[in-house]
Write a protein that holds these residues in place. Sequence first.
Motif, PDB file in Angstrom:
ATOM      1  N   GLU A 736       4.097  -5.600   0.004  1.00 31.73           N
ATOM      2  CA  GLU A 736       2.807  -5.016  -0.368  1.00 31.73           C
ATOM      3  C   GLU A 736       1.812  -5.145   0.777  1.00 31.73           C
ATOM      4  OE1 GLU A 736       0.698  -3.681  -4.136  1.00 31.73           O
ATOM      5  OE2 GLU A 736       2.776  -4.111  -3.722  1.00 31.73           O
ATOM      6  N   VAL A 737       1.738  -6.331   1.378  1.00 32.17           N
ATOM      7  CA  VAL A 737       0.793  -6.567   2.468  1.00 32.17           C
ATOM      8  C   VAL A 737       1.190  -5.754   3.697  1.00 32.17           C
ATOM      9  CG1 VAL A 737      -0.054  -8.296   4.086  1.00 32.17           C
ATOM     10  CG2 VAL A 737       0.087  -8.829   1.656  1.00 32.17           C
ATOM     11  N   GLU A 738       2.485  -5.768   4.024  1.00 33.39           N
ATOM     12  CA  GLU A 738       2.969  -5.044   5.199  1.00 33.39           C
ATOM     13  C   GLU A 738       2.678  -3.557   5.085  1.00 33.39           C
ATOM     14  OE1 GLU A 738       4.941  -4.257   8.804  1.00 33.39           O
ATOM     15  OE2 GLU A 738       4.264  -6.140   7.934  1.00 33.39           O
ATOM     16  N   THR A 739       2.827  -3.009   3.868  1.00 34.16           N
ATOM     17  CA  THR A 739       2.655  -1.565   3.678  1.00 34.16           C
ATOM     18  C   THR A 739       1.180  -1.196   3.533  1.00 34.16           C
ATOM     19  OG1 THR A 739       4.790  -1.518   2.553  1.00 34.16           O
ATOM     20  CG2 THR A 739       3.389   0.406   2.316  1.00 34.16           C
ATOM     21  N   LEU A 740       0.519  -1.762   2.519  1.00 32.87           N
ATOM     22  CA  LEU A 740      -0.849  -1.341   2.216  1.00 32.87           C
ATOM     23  C   LEU A 740      -1.853  -1.798   3.267  1.00 32.87           C
ATOM     24  CD1 LEU A 740      -1.201  -1.749  -1.644  1.00 32.87           C
ATOM     25  CD2 LEU A 740      -1.082   0.327  -0.324  1.00 32.87           C
ATOM     26  N   GLY A 741      -1.520  -2.869   4.008  1.00 32.94           N
ATOM     27  CA  GLY A 741      -2.444  -3.333   5.028  1.00 32.94           C
ATOM     28  C   GLY A 741      -2.650  -2.330   6.141  1.00 32.94           C
ATOM     29  N   LYS A 742      -1.698  -1.416   6.320  1.00 38.90           N
ATOM     30  CA  LYS A 742      -1.783  -0.449   7.420  1.00 38.90           C
ATOM     31  C   LYS A 742      -2.221   0.946   6.971  1.00 38.90           C
ATOM     32  CE  LYS A 742       2.040  -2.689   9.900  1.00 38.90           C
ATOM     33  NZ  LYS A 742       3.420  -2.521  10.392  1.00 38.90           N
ATOM     34  N   ILE A 743      -2.121   1.227   5.673  1.00 33.69           N
ATOM     35  CA  ILE A 743      -2.312   2.596   5.196  1.00 33.69           C
ATOM     36  C   ILE A 743      -3.784   2.891   4.961  1.00 33.69           C
ATOM     37  CG2 ILE A 743      -1.887   4.125   3.230  1.00 33.69           C
ATOM     38  CD1 ILE A 743       0.859   2.943   3.001  1.00 33.69           C
ATOM     39  N   ARG A 744      -4.208   4.076   5.379  1.00 38.83           N
ATOM     40  CA  ARG A 744      -5.565   4.558   5.099  1.00 38.83           C
ATOM     41  C   ARG A 744      -5.439   5.979   4.552  1.00 38.83           C
ATOM     42  NH1 ARG A 744      -5.752   0.001   6.182  1.00 38.83           N
ATOM     43  NH2 ARG A 744      -7.188  -1.140   7.533  1.00 38.83           N
ATOM     44  N   HIS A 745      -5.458   6.099   3.260  1.00 39.05           N
ATOM     45  CA  HIS A 745      -5.330   7.429   2.647  1.00 39.05           C
ATOM     46  C   HIS A 745      -6.003   7.414   1.299  1.00 39.05           C
ATOM     47  CE1 HIS A 745      -3.471  11.027   0.864  1.00 39.05           C
ATOM     48  NE2 HIS A 745      -3.326  11.428   2.110  1.00 39.05           N
ATOM     49  N   LYS A 746      -6.667   8.517   0.966  1.00 41.79           N
ATOM     50  CA  LYS A 746      -7.466   8.538  -0.254  1.00 41.79           C
ATOM     51  C   LYS A 746      -6.618   8.496  -1.520  1.00 41.79           C
ATOM     52  CE  LYS A 746      -8.085  13.372  -1.509  1.00 41.79           C
ATOM     53  NZ  LYS A 746      -7.953  13.134  -2.946  1.00 41.79           N
ATOM     54  N   ASN A 747      -5.319   8.795  -1.426  1.00 42.94           N
ATOM     55  CA  ASN A 747      -4.464   8.774  -2.608  1.00 42.94           C
ATOM     56  C   ASN A 747      -3.498   7.594  -2.613  1.00 42.94           C
ATOM     57  OD1 ASN A 747      -4.590  12.229  -2.213  1.00 42.94           O
ATOM     58  ND2 ASN A 747      -5.442  11.193  -3.992  1.00 42.94           N
ATOM     59  N   ILE A 748      -3.771   6.605  -1.787  1.00 47.97           N
ATOM     60  CA  ILE A 748      -3.045   5.337  -1.804  1.00 47.97           C
ATOM     61  C   ILE A 748      -4.058   4.254  -2.136  1.00 47.97           C
ATOM     62  CG2 ILE A 748      -1.606   3.730  -0.526  1.00 47.97           C
ATOM     63  CD1 ILE A 748      -0.268   6.402  -0.828  1.00 47.97           C
ATOM     64  N   VAL A 749      -3.724   3.410  -3.099  1.00 46.86           N
ATOM     65  CA  VAL A 749      -4.675   2.389  -3.531  1.00 46.86           C
ATOM     66  C   VAL A 749      -5.057   1.499  -2.348  1.00 46.86           C
ATOM     67  CG1 VAL A 749      -2.953   0.664  -4.216  1.00 46.86           C
ATOM     68  CG2 VAL A 749      -5.161   0.716  -5.359  1.00 46.86           C
ATOM     69  N   LYS A 750      -6.340   1.178  -2.246  1.00 48.79           N
ATOM     70  CA  LYS A 750      -6.839   0.400  -1.116  1.00 48.79           C
ATOM     71  C   LYS A 750      -6.660  -1.100  -1.374  1.00 48.79           C
ATOM     72  CE  LYS A 750     -10.731   1.643   0.799  1.00 48.79           C
ATOM     73  NZ  LYS A 750     -12.182   1.851   0.997  1.00 48.79           N
ATOM     74  N   LEU A 751      -6.024  -1.779  -0.431  1.00 46.70           N
ATOM     75  CA  LEU A 751      -5.884  -3.224  -0.475  1.00 46.70           C
ATOM     76  C   LEU A 751      -6.990  -3.827   0.382  1.00 46.70           C
ATOM     77  CD1 LEU A 751      -4.237  -5.760  -1.277  1.00 46.70           C
ATOM     78  CD2 LEU A 751      -2.897  -5.406   0.815  1.00 46.70           C
ATOM     79  N   TRP A 752      -7.956  -4.473  -0.293  1.00 48.12           N
ATOM     80  CA  TRP A 752      -9.083  -5.047   0.438  1.00 48.12           C
ATOM     81  C   TRP A 752      -8.641  -6.226   1.298  1.00 48.12           C
ATOM     82  CZ3 TRP A 752     -13.405  -2.599   1.161  1.00 48.12           C
ATOM     83  CH2 TRP A 752     -13.920  -1.732   0.190  1.00 48.12           C
ATOM     84  N   CYS A 753      -7.906  -7.152   0.668  1.00 48.55           N
ATOM     85  CA  CYS A 753      -7.526  -8.368   1.381  1.00 48.55           C
ATOM     86  C   CYS A 753      -6.456  -9.100   0.590  1.00 48.55           C
ATOM     87  CB  CYS A 753      -8.736  -9.280   1.594  1.00 48.55           C
ATOM     88  SG  CYS A 753      -9.449  -9.909   0.033  1.00 48.55           S
TER      89      CYS A 753
END
Length: 993
Positions: A736-753
């Motif tokens: 989860e951290v490896e994937t969402l930490g790098k993604i910036r897209h309006k249709n992918i849930v944002k991982l704050w921290c």
Amino acid sequence: MLLFLLPFLFLLSPSPSFSLNQEGLYLHQVKLSLSDPDSTLSSWSDRDTTPCSWFGVSCDPKTNSVTSIDLSNSNIGGPFPSLLCRLQNLTSISFYNNSVNDNLPLDISSCQHLQHLDLAQNYLTGTLPHTLADLPNLRYLDLTGNNFSGDIPESFGRFQKLEAISLVYNLFDGIIPAFLGNITTLKMLNLSYNPFSPGRIPPELGNLTNLEILWLTECNLVGEIPDSLGRLKNLKDLDVAVNNLVGNIPISLTELTSVFQIELYNNSLTGELPRGLGNLTSLRLLDASMNDLTGPIPDELCRLPLESLNLYENQFEGNLPASIANSPRLYELRLFRNRLTGELPQNLGKNSPLRWLDVSSNKFTGEIPATLCAKGELEEMLMIYNSFSGQIPQSLSDCQSLARVRLGHNQLSGEVPSGFWGLPHVYLVELVNNSFSGPIAKTIASAANLSLLILDNNLFNGSIPEEIGWLENLGSFSGSENEFSGPLPVSIVNLKQLGSLDLHGNLLSGELPSGIDSWKKMNELNLANNEFSGQIPEGIGKLPVLNYLDLSSNRFSGKIPLSLQNLKLNQLNLSYNRLSGEIPPLFAKEMYRSSFLGNPGLCGDIEGLCDGRGKGKGEGGAWLLKSIFILAALVLVIGVVWFYFKYRTFKNARAIDKSKWILMSFHKLGFSEYEILASLDEDNVIGSGSSGKVYKVVLSNGEAVAVKKLWGGVKKEGDESDVEKGQFQDDGFEAEVETLGKIRHKNIVKLWCCCTTRDCKLLVYEYMPNGSLGDLLHGSKGGLLDWPTRYKILLDAAEGLSYLHHDCVPPIVHRDVKSNNILLDGDFGARVADFGVAKVVDSTTGKPKSMSIIAGSCGYIAPEYAYTLRVNEKSDIYSFGVVILELVTRKLPVDPELGEKDLVKWVCTTLDQKGVDHVIDPKLDSCFKEEICKVLNIGIHCTSPLPVNRPSMRRVVKMLQEVVPENMPKTAKKDGKLTPYYYEDASDHGNEA
């Protein structure tokens, strides 16, 4: 008396069905056994005397005996009709591209005269019947694109006359058997794209001396290429690409004097190209790319009548032989990612119809050959990451066929020829990181197909021409770090497809043109480090998908538009301008401090941004005393609050972990880990599962976040969650951290921290007020979801997945696409979530890293995944297809209401038996029926049992966009737009554009 005899006369008269001959009766029974939704077999009437005039039926003209049945592309279904074997003179059967299903029966061996059997692209399953080898006259067998599994039967070594066998795209999981070398009559052996167990190329295949085509692509082959293949003197096509072959290319292959095509790409072959390749006088295509081959490119290879030479991604060294320019048929030359040096032959393209040239990522020097497009057919010219110098040849201005030009990262200079700007078919021009100078010519108006214009880091100057606003297809314009001057052309607001505009680091000036709010697809706007003046237009706040805005280091003045608060920005920078007034409340937070530095006139609740200028001395002294009292009061209040939170945190920390927390942030944060920890109590739980609990945490600034708490260790037995079956929670957390930490897209849930201790891990996401699609759809309010809202959710989720599959480098396979992992914001915008089992595609093989267990959710798992444990983007597409069916039917993927069927089978069966009205959710308004049916068809397409038949995710987005309902209420659209623009990466081979 006559009346009395009439019934008897009627009984004595011949019945129409009795006039059909015996073979016709057999075929009529076959018709009754098949499903025929398109009435393809309507001509098969029992009123005829013979079936010879029926569709797909051919007969011997002398005996009227049926010799051939060809029902290709007829949309018929059902089990294979063994009754056909009663046709004594039948020599050919073709059911290509239909829905023939079930097992292939053993009694097919009774078709003793059969010579040609084509059942490709159907839904046949099970193991191959060993009795196929008992067909003494069979010459052609094509079972491509089915779901056959298991081993190839040993009996296949006994075929007497078989000349061609194709088992491509099935699910065979044994090894390629040596006994295939016994079928000495074979001319074509196609076994590609099967999940075979790791095995070697059987040396016995060298016995097939009549073989002309050997196709073993992606068969999980290991070991070396056997020398025995050099005995195949009649071989014309050798393809062993996309395997794990090692060692040198055997010199025996230079004895294949009849071969015209050799494909060895994407293996681990080493050593040099074998000497003697010049003997292959018929060779037209050689593809040995993506290996570890070394040494020079031999001159003898370049003297062959090659049409296509692909040697990219190896370690070839030295100069490119000048003789390559003398190949009269060469239309494709791809040598990128090697260590080649020297100059390209200056007459390259003069003697051959060169169409595709890619020499990127080498060490080439010298000038671009002026003859590259001498034959007028050059479409792609990719030369990035070299040391080419000089100017773009004037001759390329006349190359009307050019579609893609990438000359970035070289030492090119001078002005770009005027005609080059206006090439009519070019859609990508990339000149980044060179020393080009001069203006963009007005002739660019003729580049009607231009989509990506990338000019960064050059010496371009002059004003940006008004004609650039005429390019209706322009989606990205990047010209940063140049010397462009003057105002932006007014016409630039006409670019409806523009999604990225980056002109930072120039000398542009004047006010921004009015009408900016027409950029509905704008995702990134960067005008930093220029000399723009005037006010920031209100229209910027109306750009629905903008998430990057940088207007820093300009001369903008006036107030910050309140409309900017409407944007969902990942990056905001308005620093070092001349802005004044109050900072909009949403931005008046410490996390945005760096976004407003260097604007002396700005005031807000951010420390240091309001200095109290303009007050008198006495007023200033009173203000100082007042400030001291306020500060003392604040210290007291903060102390009390601090003590309260520390005590509360201490209490919660005892339940969570007494060790130190480590915070890793992926965005600018306006909160600390202590504020999160303080709210993790049972009153705030909004969901729970085997992986832990999910909390809603309302922060002190009024915003809400969702916190997933994962405890270490293995899941407990009996847990209902199927997201990470058998996986450690640590693995899910890392993924989860490896994937969402790098993604910036309006249709992918944002991982704050994320926050971690030894025993507990927290993931902090943006909060989604409407929860998951699954809960909403199947809950009490599911029937209230109207079709426009469901359609919008589907499109949003599809675009999120398309981003993962096509725009991430390397691509990402989600592996657990389902309605519960699609979250909905307050406007029912969809975000793809839960990447605990996501896998990154291996950049070296192009495949996801190996799986040891099945991950995913029951009812959503693609059928081939259960067989092979191999997962790729096509598995996600199947799961998304189930989500489409779920939204259309409002039924669970697996439900007792469906009986023993899953949702996919239920939909297909119900459509066949009862029609579409029994499939669509009755709560949906019938005025949308046409659009719903189109989307339903997309879902069925996505859930094809054969991965090869499923569309790519980018294609799914396109198909959904084409179904935008004309009568959809505007309230269901966001700012009147349903199809946000996404920047299509112009890079090739992983090179950034």
